[in-house]
Enzyme design. Sequence first.
Site, PDB file in Angstrom:
ATOM      1  N   SER A  95       0.704  -1.221  -0.060  1.00 18.81           N
ATOM      2  CA  SER A  95       0.032  -0.053   0.037  1.00 18.81           C
ATOM      3  C   SER A  95       0.671   1.270  -0.120  1.00 18.81           C
ATOM      4  O   SER A  95       0.633   2.150  -0.910  1.00 18.81           O
ATOM      5  CB  SER A  95      -1.009  -0.040   1.194  1.00 18.81           C
ATOM      6  OG  SER A  95      -0.313  -0.284   2.375  1.00 18.81           O
TER       7      SER A  95
ATOM      8  N   ARG B 100       2.872  -4.871  16.806  1.00 20.71           N
ATOM      9  CA  ARG B 100       1.625  -4.385  16.783  1.00 20.71           C
ATOM     10  C   ARG B 100       0.655  -5.418  17.254  1.00 20.71           C
ATOM     11  O   ARG B 100      -0.557  -5.158  17.732  1.00 20.71           O
ATOM     12  CB  ARG B 100       1.305  -4.130  15.435  1.00 20.71           C
ATOM     13  CG  ARG B 100       2.270  -2.989  14.724  1.00 20.71           C
ATOM     14  CD  ARG B 100       1.851  -2.815  13.425  1.00 20.71           C
ATOM     15  NE  ARG B 100       2.275  -3.913  12.601  1.00 20.71           N
ATOM     16  CZ  ARG B 100       2.117  -4.183  11.153  1.00 20.71           C
ATOM     17  NH1 ARG B 100       1.662  -3.066  10.382  1.00 20.71           N
ATOM     18  NH2 ARG B 100       2.380  -5.185  10.577  1.00 20.71           N
TER      19      ARG B 100
ATOM     20  N   ASP C 117      -2.340  -8.813  11.818  1.00 18.36           N
ATOM     21  CA  ASP C 117      -3.586  -9.254  11.485  1.00 18.36           C
ATOM     22  C   ASP C 117      -4.178 -10.449  12.208  1.00 18.36           C
ATOM     23  O   ASP C 117      -5.164 -10.755  12.211  1.00 18.36           O
ATOM     24  CB  ASP C 117      -3.724  -9.521   9.779  1.00 18.36           C
ATOM     25  CG  ASP C 117      -3.430  -8.360   8.953  1.00 18.36           C
ATOM     26  OD1 ASP C 117      -3.646  -7.392   9.445  1.00 18.36           O
ATOM     27  OD2 ASP C 117      -2.500  -8.471   7.911  1.00 18.36           O
TER      28      ASP C 117
ATOM     29  N   HIS D  79      -1.921  -8.881   1.861  1.00 16.56           N
ATOM     30  CA  HIS D  79      -1.847  -7.849   2.601  1.00 16.56           C
ATOM     31  C   HIS D  79      -2.801  -7.138   3.478  1.00 16.56           C
ATOM     32  O   HIS D  79      -3.035  -7.968   4.458  1.00 16.56           O
ATOM     33  CB  HIS D  79      -1.418  -6.619   1.366  1.00 16.56           C
ATOM     34  CG  HIS D  79      -1.042  -5.372   1.853  1.00 16.56           C
ATOM     35  ND1 HIS D  79      -0.288  -5.405   2.871  1.00 16.56           N
ATOM     36  CD2 HIS D  79      -0.855  -4.164   1.487  1.00 16.56           C
ATOM     37  CE1 HIS D  79       0.109  -3.965   3.362  1.00 16.56           C
ATOM     38  NE2 HIS D  79      -0.288  -3.427   2.484  1.00 16.56           N
TER      39      HIS D  79
ATOM     40  N   HIS E  29       5.809 -12.867   7.628  1.00 20.80           N
ATOM     41  CA  HIS E  29       5.942 -11.220   7.244  1.00 20.80           C
ATOM     42  C   HIS E  29       7.296 -11.184   6.373  1.00 20.80           C
ATOM     43  O   HIS E  29       8.009 -12.374   6.418  1.00 20.80           O
ATOM     44  CB  HIS E  29       6.338 -10.474   8.448  1.00 20.80           C
ATOM     45  CG  HIS E  29       6.092  -9.023   8.047  1.00 20.80           C
ATOM     46  ND1 HIS E  29       7.033  -8.192   7.400  1.00 20.80           N
ATOM     47  CD2 HIS E  29       4.685  -8.249   8.065  1.00 20.80           C
ATOM     48  CE1 HIS E  29       6.193  -7.134   7.269  1.00 20.80           C
ATOM     49  NE2 HIS E  29       4.960  -7.124   7.591  1.00 20.80           N
TER      50      HIS E  29
HETATM   51  N1  CMX Z   1       1.242 -20.212   6.030  1.00 23.53           N
HETATM   52  C1  CMX Z   1       2.038 -21.076   5.216  1.00 23.53           C
HETATM   53  N2  CMX Z   1       3.151 -20.715   4.364  1.00 23.53           N
HETATM   54  C2  CMX Z   1       3.856 -19.699   4.562  1.00 23.53           C
HETATM   55  C3  CMX Z   1       3.349 -18.584   5.492  1.00 23.53           C
HETATM   56  C4  CMX Z   1       1.957 -18.815   6.314  1.00 23.53           C
HETATM   57  N3  CMX Z   1       1.587 -17.739   6.903  1.00 23.53           N
HETATM   58  N4  CMX Z   1       4.081 -17.607   5.343  1.00 23.53           N
HETATM   59  C5  CMX Z   1       5.017 -17.814   4.465  1.00 23.53           C
HETATM   60  N5  CMX Z   1       4.819 -19.102   3.841  1.00 23.53           N
HETATM   61  C6  CMX Z   1       5.408 -19.705   2.512  1.00 23.53           C
HETATM   62  C7  CMX Z   1       5.497 -18.852   1.378  1.00 23.53           C
HETATM   63  O1  CMX Z   1       4.093 -19.070   0.858  1.00 23.53           O
HETATM   64  C8  CMX Z   1       6.583 -19.372   0.700  1.00 23.53           C
HETATM   65  O2  CMX Z   1       6.289 -20.753   0.064  1.00 23.53           O
HETATM   66  P1  CMX Z   1       6.569 -20.943  -1.409  1.00 23.53           P
HETATM   67  O3  CMX Z   1       8.376 -20.785  -1.446  1.00 23.53           O
HETATM   68  O4  CMX Z   1       6.028 -22.470  -1.635  1.00 23.53           O
HETATM   69  O5  CMX Z   1       5.887 -19.971  -2.233  1.00 23.53           O
HETATM   70  C9  CMX Z   1       7.646 -19.538   1.735  1.00 23.53           C
HETATM   71  O6  CMX Z   1       6.950 -20.001   3.206  1.00 23.53           O
HETATM   72  C10 CMX Z   1       8.673 -18.617   2.247  1.00 23.53           C
HETATM   73  O7  CMX Z   1       7.817 -17.094   2.463  1.00 23.53           O
HETATM   74  P2  CMX Z   1       8.477 -16.040   3.236  1.00 23.53           P
HETATM   75  O8  CMX Z   1       9.584 -15.683   2.461  1.00 23.53           O
HETATM   76  O9  CMX Z   1       8.606 -16.600   4.494  1.00 23.53           O
HETATM   77  O10 CMX Z   1       7.287 -15.057   3.195  1.00 23.53           O
HETATM   78  P3  CMX Z   1       7.106 -13.963   1.979  1.00 23.53           P
HETATM   79  O11 CMX Z   1       7.920 -12.820   1.918  1.00 23.53           O
HETATM   80  O12 CMX Z   1       7.050 -14.644   0.464  1.00 23.53           O
HETATM   81  O13 CMX Z   1       5.343 -13.627   2.258  1.00 23.53           O
HETATM   82  C11 CMX Z   1       3.548 -13.098   3.606  1.00 23.53           C
HETATM   83  C12 CMX Z   1       5.145 -12.905   3.236  1.00 23.53           C
HETATM   84  C13 CMX Z   1       3.209 -12.374   4.790  1.00 23.53           C
HETATM   85  C14 CMX Z   1       3.013 -12.848   2.078  1.00 23.53           C
HETATM   86  C15 CMX Z   1       3.330 -14.564   3.971  1.00 23.53           C
HETATM   87  O14 CMX Z   1       4.031 -14.741   5.028  1.00 23.53           O
HETATM   88  C16 CMX Z   1       1.961 -14.960   3.846  1.00 23.53           C
HETATM   89  O15 CMX Z   1       1.364 -15.469   2.828  1.00 23.53           O
HETATM   90  N6  CMX Z   1       1.400 -14.933   5.238  1.00 23.53           N
HETATM   91  C17 CMX Z   1      -0.169 -15.121   5.295  1.00 23.53           C
HETATM   92  C18 CMX Z   1      -1.110 -13.913   4.854  1.00 23.53           C
HETATM   93  C19 CMX Z   1      -0.955 -12.695   5.799  1.00 23.53           C
HETATM   94  O16 CMX Z   1      -0.926 -12.856   7.114  1.00 23.53           O
HETATM   95  N7  CMX Z   1      -0.752 -11.659   5.405  1.00 23.53           N
HETATM   96  C20 CMX Z   1      -0.483 -10.405   6.304  1.00 23.53           C
HETATM   97  C21 CMX Z   1       0.913  -9.585   6.156  1.00 23.53           C
HETATM   98  C22 CMX Z   1       1.092  -8.729   7.166  1.00 23.53           C
HETATM   99  C23 CMX Z   1       0.861  -7.060   6.311  1.00 23.53           C
HETATM  100  O17 CMX Z   1       0.429  -7.033   5.372  1.00 23.53           O
HETATM  101  O18 CMX Z   1       1.639  -6.316   7.094  1.00 23.53           O
END
Ligand code: CMX
Length: 444
Positions: free
Chosen positions: A240, A327, A373, A270, A318
């Site tokens: 954002s 937070r 979240d 997000h 994250h």
């Molecule tokens: N559950 C399952 N798998 C997860 C995970 C979770 N909560 N968080 C990360 N992973 C997985 C990723 O999907 C990725 O898998 P692949 O390699 O198979 O694609 C792997 O672990 C590595 O990811 P990462 O480097 O740890 O995390 P990213 O930077 O790629 O993604 C985020 C970060 C937030 C998108 C991810 O942790 C996620 O999808 N979390 C759940 C959704 C969520 O809570 N989002 C809110 C974020 C808060 C914000 O916006 O401030």
Amino acid sequence: MLLKDQLAEKISQQRTRTTKLLKEFGDVKIDEVTISQVVGGMRGIKSMVTDISYLDPEEGIRFRGYTIPEVMEKLPKVPGGEMPYVEGQFYLLLTGEIPTLEEVQELAEELKSRRALPEYVKDILRAMPRDAHPMTMFTAGIVAMQRESKFAKYYNEGHFNKNTAWEPMLEDALDLIAKLPVLGAYIYRMKYRGDTFIPSTPDLDLGGDFANMMGIAKPYDDVARMYFILHADHESGNVSAHTAHLVGSALSDVYYAYSAAMAGLAGPLHGLANQEVLKWIQELMKTQSGGQVPTQDELKKFVEATLSSGQVVPGYGHAVLRKTDPRYMAQREFALAHLKDDPIFKVVSMLFEVVPPILSSLGKVKNPWPNVDAQSGVIQWHYGVVEYDFYTVLFGIGRSLGVLANLVWDRALGYSIERPKSVTTDMLEEWAGIPKPNHAELVR
Ligand code: CMX
């Protein structure tokens, strides 16, 4: 305006620093980029500058150098409430100074005078199908108000000047910050409360007035203040904030930039994650334990089923943070004081114990800890905001404080239009030393 005077002084000091860096040290290298960063969402590439907040992977967010507990303690509190003025957080983010009570109250009065939502915005919202997502309505409401932009008027009338461009940007930022809670509450009451809009009350601060317009009694005013302050900013690289910065870099005004930012916040990875968390917890309680608080085993089974179906556990992980989100902890503290017997809060607390070891055992998740979240939805639910697709709108109201402060500074420092360079896959393979496949290999 006290805020504007203080900001003008800071801008002149900061311009000297930025000009010196660019003129004398523009060739200094600060980073190297790998192929995995280029292909993998530009993760960690240092390519933006902001002084408004900084996200340390181990420590979490600092707003203008202050941790969350420090911000909560130092910002002036609303009389009769537990939480500080939301207006004080904007003052801090914009100027870098903890405001006095007088400074905050002057800003609060200024914002009150800008709250009125144009009638045509209400007409636009009412013309939309009632089942449109509230983030669609919120985004549409913001972009519709673009005709009010003082920055666009200033530009179109040929007044653009790098030295003064921040002033109409500040005007727009103040207007929009004042109107967003009214817009959010209008959408809520129209969509979920039988079209019974509650008008703004001039003697209430921004958080108090929002609770009033939502029609929810105390301590929801403090919940709103806490929520908006905590969601204000998360440095500039998140979807954002970055979107607003990018769009603003084309000299688009605050309304265009912030509506684009809200389209990004609406993504499930997000800002939509807060609604996903609540949906997911309720599914868990429904399918595993007949609507009751599940046992640890039932909970584990559900987490594992989520993962094996290829979904992520919402509210965990994250892109930058590598520990529990402060937070999350700030909201947990509030929940422990006000709603510790709430069954959904009990599940949230159990997940805090159960999820991290499971995510760690996958070996690929860089941060197995909860983010903001994972906690925010349950507090809203407890106070009656049970329509969880509305939660991202709340995030969007809070996020304006940091994003719009950044946009004012972007114009104050005359940052350039953003234009990174892309490369081709062929180029990456060549730099990686991968031999070019011959035609026969390609068709095999
Ligand atoms: N559950 C399952 N798998 C997860 C995970 C979770 N909560 N968080 C990360 N992973 C997985 C990723 O999907 C990725 O898998 P692949 O390699 O198979 O694609 C792997 O672990 C590595 O990811 P990462 O480097 O740890 O995390 P990213 O930077 O790629 O993604 C985020 C970060 C937030 C998108 C991810 O942790 C996620 O999808 N979390 C759940 C959704 C969520 O809570 N989002 C809110 C974020 C808060 C914000 O916006 O401030």
